[in-house]
Motif scaffolding. Structure first.
Motif, PDB file in Angstrom:
ATOM      1  N   SER A  17       0.956  -1.062   0.005  1.00  0.00           N
ATOM      2  CA  SER A  17      -0.093   0.029   0.019  1.00  0.00           C
ATOM      3  C   SER A  17       0.716   1.169   0.048  1.00  0.00           C
ATOM      4  N   ARG A  66      -9.556  -0.910  -5.004  1.00  0.00           N
ATOM      5  CA  ARG A  66      -8.256  -0.994  -4.328  1.00  0.00           C
ATOM      6  C   ARG A  66      -7.804   0.383  -4.023  1.00  0.00           C
ATOM      7  N   GLN A  81      -5.335   6.646  -1.688  1.00  0.00           N
ATOM      8  CA  GLN A  81      -5.009   5.620  -0.948  1.00  0.00           C
ATOM      9  C   GLN A  81      -4.894   4.496  -1.651  1.00  0.00           C
ATOM     10  N   ASN A  83      -4.057   0.549  -2.293  1.00  0.00           N
ATOM     11  CA  ASN A  83      -3.992  -0.783  -1.716  1.00  0.00           C
ATOM     12  C   ASN A  83      -3.618  -1.901  -2.846  1.00  0.00           C
ATOM     13  N   SER A  84      -3.331  -3.046  -2.452  1.00  0.00           N
ATOM     14  CA  SER A  84      -3.026  -3.950  -3.191  1.00  0.00           C
ATOM     15  C   SER A  84      -2.339  -3.840  -4.605  1.00  0.00           C
TER      16      SER A  84
END
Length: 116
Positions: A17, A66, A81, A83-84
């Motif tokens: 992340s 994501r 943000q 993620n993944s």
């Protein structure tokens, strides 16, 4: 004029992340929409995510589920943000601010590199 300064880019492993932020200064309108675009080497700049002054969001299909875009009007800042993360997310990420009458402003970009 509006100045946009991105921060938070860097190197991360796949599956990790990273958070980006973009602070605006200058002639700020809280009615501006804000967002993130990215440009990978050899590709055109593409939309990642946008957020309107009322908080409505729009995401590229490739990042839905994501990435999350948010904004703090009191700080004149937009966030992303991520993620993944995947290697195909590697790109220079640009902050964008768009006025209701069409004018838009761009940051200089921050590099995100996702290693496999």
């Amino acid at each position: 004029q509006v100045q946009l300064v991105e921060s938070g880019g860097g190197l991360v492993q796949a599956g990790g992340s990273l958070g980006l932020s973009c602070a605006a200064s200058g002639n700020i309108f809280n009615t501006d929409s804000m967002g993130w675009y990215r440009q990978a080497a050899g590709n055109q700049r593409e939309l990642v995510a946008t957020i309107t002054s009322s908080g409505s969001t729009n995401y590229a299909d490739s990042v839905k589920g994501r990435f999350t875009v948010s904004r703090d009007n009191a700080k004149n800042t937009v966030y992303l943000q991520m993620n993944s993360l995947k290697p195909e997310d590697t790109a220079v990420y640009y902050c964008n601010r768009r006025r209701f009458y069409g004018a838009e402003y761009w940051g200089k970009g921050t590099l995100v590199t996702v290693s496999s």
